[in-house]
Design an enzyme around this catalytic site. Sequence first.
Site, mmCIF file in Angstrom:
data_model
loop_
_atom_site.group_PDB
_atom_site.id
_atom_site.type_symbol
_atom_site.label_atom_id
_atom_site.label_comp_id
_atom_site.label_asym_id
_atom_site.label_seq_id
_atom_site.Cartn_x
_atom_site.Cartn_y
_atom_site.Cartn_z
ATOM 1 N N LYS A 24 58.540 9.816 -46.048
ATOM 2 C CA LYS A 24 59.848 10.074 -45.432
ATOM 3 C C LYS A 24 60.921 9.363 -46.252
ATOM 4 O O LYS A 24 61.080 9.680 -47.422
ATOM 5 C CB LYS A 24 59.807 9.668 -43.963
ATOM 6 C CG LYS A 24 58.797 10.516 -43.162
ATOM 7 C CD LYS A 24 58.740 10.170 -41.679
ATOM 8 C CE LYS A 24 57.647 10.987 -40.985
ATOM 9 N NZ LYS A 24 57.475 10.611 -39.570
ATOM 10 N N ARG A 53 52.867 12.362 -49.383
ATOM 11 C CA ARG A 53 52.465 12.345 -47.975
ATOM 12 C C ARG A 53 51.366 11.307 -47.811
ATOM 13 O O ARG A 53 50.379 11.324 -48.539
ATOM 14 C CB ARG A 53 51.921 13.709 -47.536
ATOM 15 C CG ARG A 53 52.828 14.863 -47.803
ATOM 16 C CD ARG A 53 52.563 16.023 -46.862
ATOM 17 N NE ARG A 53 53.153 15.722 -45.577
ATOM 18 C CZ ARG A 53 54.450 15.789 -45.322
ATOM 19 N NH1 ARG A 53 55.302 16.152 -46.247
ATOM 20 N NH2 ARG A 53 54.919 15.485 -44.134
ATOM 21 N N ASP A 64 56.336 0.654 -35.621
ATOM 22 C CA ASP A 64 56.038 1.898 -36.331
ATOM 23 C C ASP A 64 57.340 2.331 -36.991
ATOM 24 O O ASP A 64 58.208 2.916 -36.347
ATOM 25 C CB ASP A 64 55.532 2.960 -35.350
ATOM 26 C CG ASP A 64 55.306 4.302 -36.038
ATOM 27 O OD1 ASP A 64 55.596 4.411 -37.252
ATOM 28 O OD2 ASP A 64 54.838 5.240 -35.358
ATOM 29 N N TYR A 75 35.406 9.596 -55.393
ATOM 30 C CA TYR A 75 35.113 8.951 -54.106
ATOM 31 C C TYR A 75 35.256 7.441 -54.259
ATOM 32 O O TYR A 75 34.744 6.863 -55.208
ATOM 33 C CB TYR A 75 33.683 9.263 -53.656
ATOM 34 C CG TYR A 75 33.671 10.138 -52.423
ATOM 35 C CD1 TYR A 75 34.115 9.627 -51.205
ATOM 36 C CD2 TYR A 75 33.277 11.466 -52.485
ATOM 37 C CE1 TYR A 75 34.153 10.429 -50.085
ATOM 38 C CE2 TYR A 75 33.315 12.280 -51.358
ATOM 39 C CZ TYR A 75 33.758 11.754 -50.162
ATOM 40 O OH TYR A 75 33.802 12.537 -49.047
ATOM 41 N N THR A 100 54.890 5.707 -42.764
ATOM 42 C CA THR A 100 54.559 6.817 -43.666
ATOM 43 C C THR A 100 55.167 6.506 -45.024
ATOM 44 O O THR A 100 56.123 5.730 -45.127
ATOM 45 C CB THR A 100 55.147 8.152 -43.192
ATOM 46 O OG1 THR A 100 56.569 8.038 -43.176
ATOM 47 C CG2 THR A 100 54.659 8.535 -41.805
ATOM 48 N N GLU A 108 35.023 5.062 -51.298
ATOM 49 C CA GLU A 108 34.852 4.424 -49.980
ATOM 50 C C GLU A 108 34.716 2.919 -50.142
ATOM 51 O O GLU A 108 33.967 2.440 -50.996
ATOM 52 C CB GLU A 108 33.598 4.972 -49.289
ATOM 53 C CG GLU A 108 33.813 6.371 -48.740
ATOM 54 C CD GLU A 108 32.517 7.015 -48.303
ATOM 55 O OE1 GLU A 108 31.516 6.907 -49.038
ATOM 56 O OE2 GLU A 108 32.510 7.630 -47.225
#
Length: 424
Positions: free
Chosen positions: A233, A239, A203, A56, A230, A58
């Site tokens: 791609k 991903r 974008d 974790y 992203t 955060e």
Amino acid sequence: MSKNEYNYIKKQDEEVYNAIVGEEERERVGIELIPSENYVSQAVLEANGSVFTNKYAEGYPGRRYYGGQEFTDEIERIAIERACRLFKAKYANVQPLSGAPANVAMYFALMEPGDTVLGMDLSHGGHLTHGHPTTAINKVFNFVRYKMKDAETGEIDYEHLRQMALEHKPKIILAGFSAYSRELDYAKFKAVADEVGAYTVADVAHITGLIAAGVLKNPFDYGFDVMTMTTHKSLRGPRGGMIVVREDKEIAKKINKAVFPGMQGGPHMASVAAKAVAFGEALTPEFKEYAEQVVKNAKAMEEVFKREGVRLLCGGTDNHLLLADVFGSIGITGQEAETVLDEVGITLNKNMIADEPRTALDPSGIRFGTPAMTTRGMKETEATRLAELMIETMRNKDDADKKEAIKAEVRSMCEAFPIPDTFI
Ligand SMILES: *Cc1c(COP(=O)(O)O)cnc(C)c1O
């Protein structure tokens, strides 16, 4: 392709093991022309499957909520530094879990509920996350649209864009697409945004790798404020999503707050590690060569479609993808084309064309692109042949013998160009 033998999964969980090796085989023997897909290196796969998945983290490097962060901080700093170099950005947030949440965070960072975004019309190439009626974000913000002036050239109607901006006073002018094959005139977007006091956001989810490699224009060179993207791609990473900010510290702070705690909990640190590895690959001269070849291969396919008289939206391509009106030119629907091409081992997707006369579920067009086939090492000769085989398949969709022969040829092309393990 993968040397991983999945020994633990094989012993422990046969059902899952079978699905994984099935997917591996599918990727090995077929040509992938879905323009948003690619094959990652073994190094990216290793990082994505690493022990960082246990942790974790955060918060942000140096400012975390839990202890034990010496290596998460290190990996996230590496990813941020490489991302900034790739896009000539001053700030980067590498935590968005994918492209859609990156866009949601960006909207909340730069707007209040009820504010307006001026984005590309969805049937002219815009993305679901640009305010499609079925998305949650459409209930929060107001989306208005610009379009192409002429679907035969792909030129954006910049005059209409300006009129819409003057009329609706958007907070954000959004440039970007997932089904559009031309370069954008970012300077014109920026001029309109300055006139109405809007932020400029690109974008670039589809063309991330092409911009990183310098093969397509970088919106930051025209003064854009923010890019969302992203990493899986054309950039050929795991991903994931990312938001980069050109230079404004206040915007960067808002973006960070909107990603965490605004929108997400703990970042997926194994993905962040894999992003760092992919960014390292993208900074090499080999990646630049790859990106150049992606565009050359798309151009080679364009030539065949034009020669054969198949209508291409935008009249052709400047990037990695093409949209063909196969219903108008060959009399086969987008769905039929997708299905029959799948039968011969060529994967792509049906797509709406501008001002679609049919329906979203059975549209007139197909969309296809070259990032994945280029990763296999294919060049113009293979791109040309594949385009010829696609058209032959669509023209002979009921001819079983012909399809059998084409399938065999596609398979032997795949054998001649196996998916590589490394790119550098
Ligand atoms: C792919 C894409 C997205 C969404 O990315 P996901 O990772 O699928 O959530 C957003 N915007 C554009 C323009 C895209 O092409």
